[in-house]
Scaffold this motif. Structure first.
Motif, PDB file in Angstrom:
ATOM      1  N   MET A   1       4.548 -26.009  -2.640  1.00  0.00           N
ATOM      2  CA  MET A   1       3.397 -26.821  -2.235  1.00  0.00           C
ATOM      3  C   MET A   1       2.325 -26.798  -3.338  1.00  0.00           C
ATOM      4  O   MET A   1       1.951 -25.734  -3.822  1.00  0.00           O
ATOM      5  CB  MET A   1       2.836 -26.276  -0.917  1.00  0.00           C
ATOM      6  N   ASP A   2       1.836 -27.996  -3.706  1.00  0.00           N
ATOM      7  CA  ASP A   2       0.820 -28.096  -4.752  1.00  0.00           C
ATOM      8  C   ASP A   2      -0.566 -27.726  -4.245  1.00  0.00           C
ATOM      9  O   ASP A   2      -1.416 -27.281  -5.001  1.00  0.00           O
ATOM     10  CB  ASP A   2       0.780 -29.526  -5.318  1.00  0.00           C
ATOM     11  N   GLN A   3      -0.781 -27.952  -2.934  1.00  0.00           N
ATOM     12  CA  GLN A   3      -2.072 -27.599  -2.347  1.00  0.00           C
ATOM     13  C   GLN A   3      -2.296 -26.090  -2.387  1.00  0.00           C
ATOM     14  O   GLN A   3      -1.349 -25.309  -2.298  1.00  0.00           O
ATOM     15  CB  GLN A   3      -2.088 -28.008  -0.870  1.00  0.00           C
ATOM     16  N   GLU A   4      -3.566 -25.696  -2.490  1.00  0.00           N
ATOM     17  CA  GLU A   4      -3.891 -24.280  -2.353  1.00  0.00           C
ATOM     18  C   GLU A   4      -3.653 -23.879  -0.899  1.00  0.00           C
ATOM     19  O   GLU A   4      -4.065 -24.577   0.027  1.00  0.00           O
ATOM     20  CB  GLU A   4      -5.361 -24.043  -2.720  1.00  0.00           C
ATOM     21  N   VAL A  67       4.280 -13.089  11.391  1.00  0.00           N
ATOM     22  CA  VAL A  67       3.486 -14.295  11.145  1.00  0.00           C
ATOM     23  C   VAL A  67       3.433 -14.632   9.655  1.00  0.00           C
ATOM     24  O   VAL A  67       3.611 -15.792   9.259  1.00  0.00           O
ATOM     25  CB  VAL A  67       2.057 -14.132  11.725  1.00  0.00           C
ATOM     26  N   PHE A  68       3.216 -13.638   8.808  1.00  0.00           N
ATOM     27  CA  PHE A  68       3.138 -13.922   7.374  1.00  0.00           C
ATOM     28  C   PHE A  68       4.488 -14.378   6.823  1.00  0.00           C
ATOM     29  O   PHE A  68       4.547 -15.229   5.933  1.00  0.00           O
ATOM     30  CB  PHE A  68       2.586 -12.711   6.616  1.00  0.00           C
ATOM     31  N   GLN A  69       5.579 -13.846   7.379  1.00  0.00           N
ATOM     32  CA  GLN A  69       6.906 -14.310   6.979  1.00  0.00           C
ATOM     33  C   GLN A  69       7.074 -15.781   7.358  1.00  0.00           C
ATOM     34  O   GLN A  69       7.617 -16.584   6.594  1.00  0.00           O
ATOM     35  CB  GLN A  69       7.986 -13.459   7.662  1.00  0.00           C
ATOM     36  N   ALA A  70       6.567 -16.140   8.534  1.00  0.00           N
ATOM     37  CA  ALA A  70       6.632 -17.534   8.987  1.00  0.00           C
ATOM     38  C   ALA A  70       5.819 -18.438   8.070  1.00  0.00           C
ATOM     39  O   ALA A  70       6.247 -19.554   7.740  1.00  0.00           O
ATOM     40  CB  ALA A  70       6.120 -17.639  10.429  1.00  0.00           C
ATOM     41  N   ILE A  71       4.661 -17.972   7.628  1.00  0.00           N
ATOM     42  CA  ILE A  71       3.830 -18.766   6.718  1.00  0.00           C
ATOM     43  C   ILE A  71       4.569 -19.017   5.407  1.00  0.00           C
ATOM     44  O   ILE A  71       4.611 -20.137   4.892  1.00  0.00           O
ATOM     45  CB  ILE A  71       2.466 -18.079   6.457  1.00  0.00           C
ATOM     46  N   TYR A  72       5.180 -17.966   4.853  1.00  0.00           N
ATOM     47  CA  TYR A  72       5.934 -18.119   3.595  1.00  0.00           C
ATOM     48  C   TYR A  72       7.059 -19.138   3.765  1.00  0.00           C
ATOM     49  O   TYR A  72       7.312 -19.953   2.877  1.00  0.00           O
ATOM     50  CB  TYR A  72       6.512 -16.771   3.149  1.00  0.00           C
ATOM     51  N   GLN A  73       7.725 -19.119   4.919  1.00  0.00           N
ATOM     52  CA  GLN A  73       8.861 -20.020   5.149  1.00  0.00           C
ATOM     53  C   GLN A  73       8.418 -21.447   5.468  1.00  0.00           C
ATOM     54  O   GLN A  73       9.021 -22.413   5.009  1.00  0.00           O
ATOM     55  CB  GLN A  73       9.735 -19.473   6.283  1.00  0.00           C
ATOM     56  N   ILE A  78       1.073 -17.762  -0.474  1.00  0.00           N
ATOM     57  CA  ILE A  78      -0.345 -17.713  -0.104  1.00  0.00           C
ATOM     58  C   ILE A  78      -1.190 -17.481  -1.356  1.00  0.00           C
ATOM     59  O   ILE A  78      -0.974 -16.521  -2.088  1.00  0.00           O
ATOM     60  CB  ILE A  78      -0.577 -16.590   0.930  1.00  0.00           C
ATOM     61  N   ASP A  79      -2.137 -18.383  -1.582  1.00  0.00           N
ATOM     62  CA  ASP A  79      -3.028 -18.269  -2.751  1.00  0.00           C
ATOM     63  C   ASP A  79      -4.256 -17.435  -2.456  1.00  0.00           C
ATOM     64  O   ASP A  79      -4.762 -16.722  -3.328  1.00  0.00           O
ATOM     65  CB  ASP A  79      -3.446 -19.667  -3.225  1.00  0.00           C
ATOM     66  N   LEU A  80      -4.756 -17.552  -1.222  1.00  0.00           N
ATOM     67  CA  LEU A  80      -5.979 -16.844  -0.856  1.00  0.00           C
ATOM     68  C   LEU A  80      -5.858 -16.314   0.563  1.00  0.00           C
ATOM     69  O   LEU A  80      -5.612 -17.080   1.498  1.00  0.00           O
ATOM     70  CB  LEU A  80      -7.184 -17.783  -0.967  1.00  0.00           C
ATOM     71  N   LEU A  81      -6.001 -15.001   0.717  1.00  0.00           N
ATOM     72  CA  LEU A  81      -6.074 -14.381   2.033  1.00  0.00           C
ATOM     73  C   LEU A  81      -7.508 -13.952   2.269  1.00  0.00           C
ATOM     74  O   LEU A  81      -8.076 -13.208   1.457  1.00  0.00           O
ATOM     75  CB  LEU A  81      -5.153 -13.158   2.112  1.00  0.00           C
ATOM     76  N   ILE A  82      -8.104 -14.414   3.372  1.00  0.00           N
ATOM     77  CA  ILE A  82      -9.449 -13.985   3.746  1.00  0.00           C
ATOM     78  C   ILE A  82      -9.346 -13.120   4.996  1.00  0.00           C
ATOM     79  O   ILE A  82      -9.059 -13.612   6.088  1.00  0.00           O
ATOM     80  CB  ILE A  82     -10.386 -15.187   3.992  1.00  0.00           C
ATOM     81  N   ASN A  83      -9.545 -11.814   4.814  1.00  0.00           N
ATOM     82  CA  ASN A  83      -9.516 -10.867   5.938  1.00  0.00           C
ATOM     83  C   ASN A  83     -10.878 -10.887   6.610  1.00  0.00           C
ATOM     84  O   ASN A  83     -11.790 -10.163   6.216  1.00  0.00           O
ATOM     85  CB  ASN A  83      -9.185  -9.461   5.430  1.00  0.00           C
ATOM     86  N   ASN A  84     -10.994 -11.738   7.632  1.00  0.00           N
ATOM     87  CA  ASN A  84     -12.280 -11.961   8.277  1.00  0.00           C
ATOM     88  C   ASN A  84     -12.324 -11.425   9.708  1.00  0.00           C
ATOM     89  O   ASN A  84     -13.402 -11.201  10.247  1.00  0.00           O
ATOM     90  CB  ASN A  84     -12.592 -13.466   8.266  1.00  0.00           C
ATOM     91  N   ALA A  85     -11.174 -11.199  10.332  1.00  0.00           N
ATOM     92  CA  ALA A  85     -11.147 -10.754  11.729  1.00  0.00           C
ATOM     93  C   ALA A  85     -11.914  -9.451  11.887  1.00  0.00           C
ATOM     94  O   ALA A  85     -11.778  -8.538  11.069  1.00  0.00           O
ATOM     95  CB  ALA A  85      -9.706 -10.575  12.196  1.00  0.00           C
ATOM     96  N   GLY A  86     -12.726  -9.375  12.921  1.00  0.00           N
ATOM     97  CA  GLY A  86     -13.495  -8.154  13.139  1.00  0.00           C
ATOM     98  C   GLY A  86     -13.995  -8.071  14.566  1.00  0.00           C
ATOM     99  O   GLY A  86     -14.115  -9.076  15.267  1.00  0.00           O
ATOM    100  N   THR A  87     -14.283  -6.842  14.996  1.00  0.00           N
ATOM    101  CA  THR A  87     -14.834  -6.636  16.330  1.00  0.00           C
ATOM    102  C   THR A  87     -15.833  -5.488  16.274  1.00  0.00           C
ATOM    103  O   THR A  87     -15.740  -4.617  15.394  1.00  0.00           O
ATOM    104  CB  THR A  87     -13.712  -6.322  17.348  1.00  0.00           C
ATOM    105  N   GLY A  88     -16.803  -5.503  17.177  1.00  0.00           N
ATOM    106  CA  GLY A  88     -17.818  -4.451  17.157  1.00  0.00           C
ATOM    107  C   GLY A  88     -18.319  -4.097  18.546  1.00  0.00           C
ATOM    108  O   GLY A  88     -18.466  -4.973  19.397  1.00  0.00           O
ATOM    109  N   THR A  89     -18.539  -2.817  18.775  1.00  0.00           N
ATOM    110  CA  THR A  89     -19.186  -2.324  19.992  1.00  0.00           C
ATOM    111  C   THR A  89     -20.336  -1.436  19.535  1.00  0.00           C
ATOM    112  O   THR A  89     -20.134  -0.543  18.706  1.00  0.00           O
ATOM    113  CB  THR A  89     -18.203  -1.502  20.856  1.00  0.00           C
TER     114      THR A  89
END
Length: 230
Positions: A1-4, A67-73, A78-89
């Motif tokens: 894929m040419d897209q990022e 899930v990441f295996q599914a993305i590759y297939q 993957i050009d950019l991974l943004i680890n944004n998930a978070g939770t707080g108490t």
């Protein structure tokens, strides 16, 4: 894929959603990851480009790997991974219940580690890619009622800096964003609307992060600190 190809965890709301919209506007193929499929679909509804939705709990390594295996297939490297998930108490240290302790360490720290592990082999093989960790200023200083949240984020800071050291002789980049509170649903039930009124807008924070991650000749920004005025 040419897209990022951009993968964003916690993409259903707040900063994750803002980043997804902006990267889509820039022409990227965005993979939206998160626990709540309905929220991911809400984000997807305003995207300008191709996208995929993957429901997962980042704290479960088996789910992450699948899930990441599914993305590759299905999408490609993957050009950019943004680890944004978070939770707080938020409460005084002795008042934070066991489940909340596990949730913060599992999602904020383990989730970042597991997702990074899922992309590192391919990025190193291609000698290309960026891992961007959305850490928070809670990863820089201890705060009242945020002891365990800070502990999880200090862990992410250590992981981020160690990755930087491990990858210094490669073209794979690692980035840490340390920002203060934003006007998002993260604070629902914690702060009143009046208290969150003057917090940073996630769109503004997303702009700064994206600008930092743009490829520039002979330069890369490994981290940025973004604070509220007050």
């Amino acid at each position: 894929m040419d897209q990022e190809v951009v993968v964003i965890t916690g993409a259903g709301s707040g900063l994750g959603s803002a980043l997804a919209k902006k990267y889509s506007e820039m022409g990227a193929y965005v993979c939206l990851l998160g626990r709540n499929e309905a929220k991911l679909k809400n984000t997807a509804n305003v995207l300008h480009n191709e996208y995929s939705i993957y429901q997962l709990d980042v704290s479960v390594k088996g789910e992450v790997d699948k899930v990441f295996q599914a993305i590759y297939q299905e999408v490609g490297p993957i050009d950019l991974l943004i680890n944004n998930a978070g939770t707080g108490t938020f409460a005084l240290a002795e008042q934070i219940d066991e489940k909340s302790v596990h949730d913060m360490i599992d999602v904020n720290l383990k989730g970042t580690i597991f997702c990074s592990q899922a992309v590192l082999p391919n990025m190193k093989e291609r000698n290309k890619g960026i891992i961007a960790n959305i850490v928070s200023t809670a990863g820089l200083e201890g705060k009242v009622t945020e002891s365990v949240y800070c502990a999880s984020k200090f862990g992410v800071k250590g992981f981020t800096e160690s990755l930087l050291a491990e990858l210094k002789d490669t073209s794979v980049k690692v980035y840490g964003a340390y920002m203060g509170g934003m006007k998002t649903e993260f604070w629902d039930g914690i702060y009143s609307e009046e208290q969150t009124e003057n917090l940073m807008d996630p769109d503004d924070v997303a702009d700064i992060i994206i600008d930092n991650l743009k490829p520039r000749r002979n330069m890369f920004v490994p981290q940025v600190v973004i604070k509220n005025k007050f």
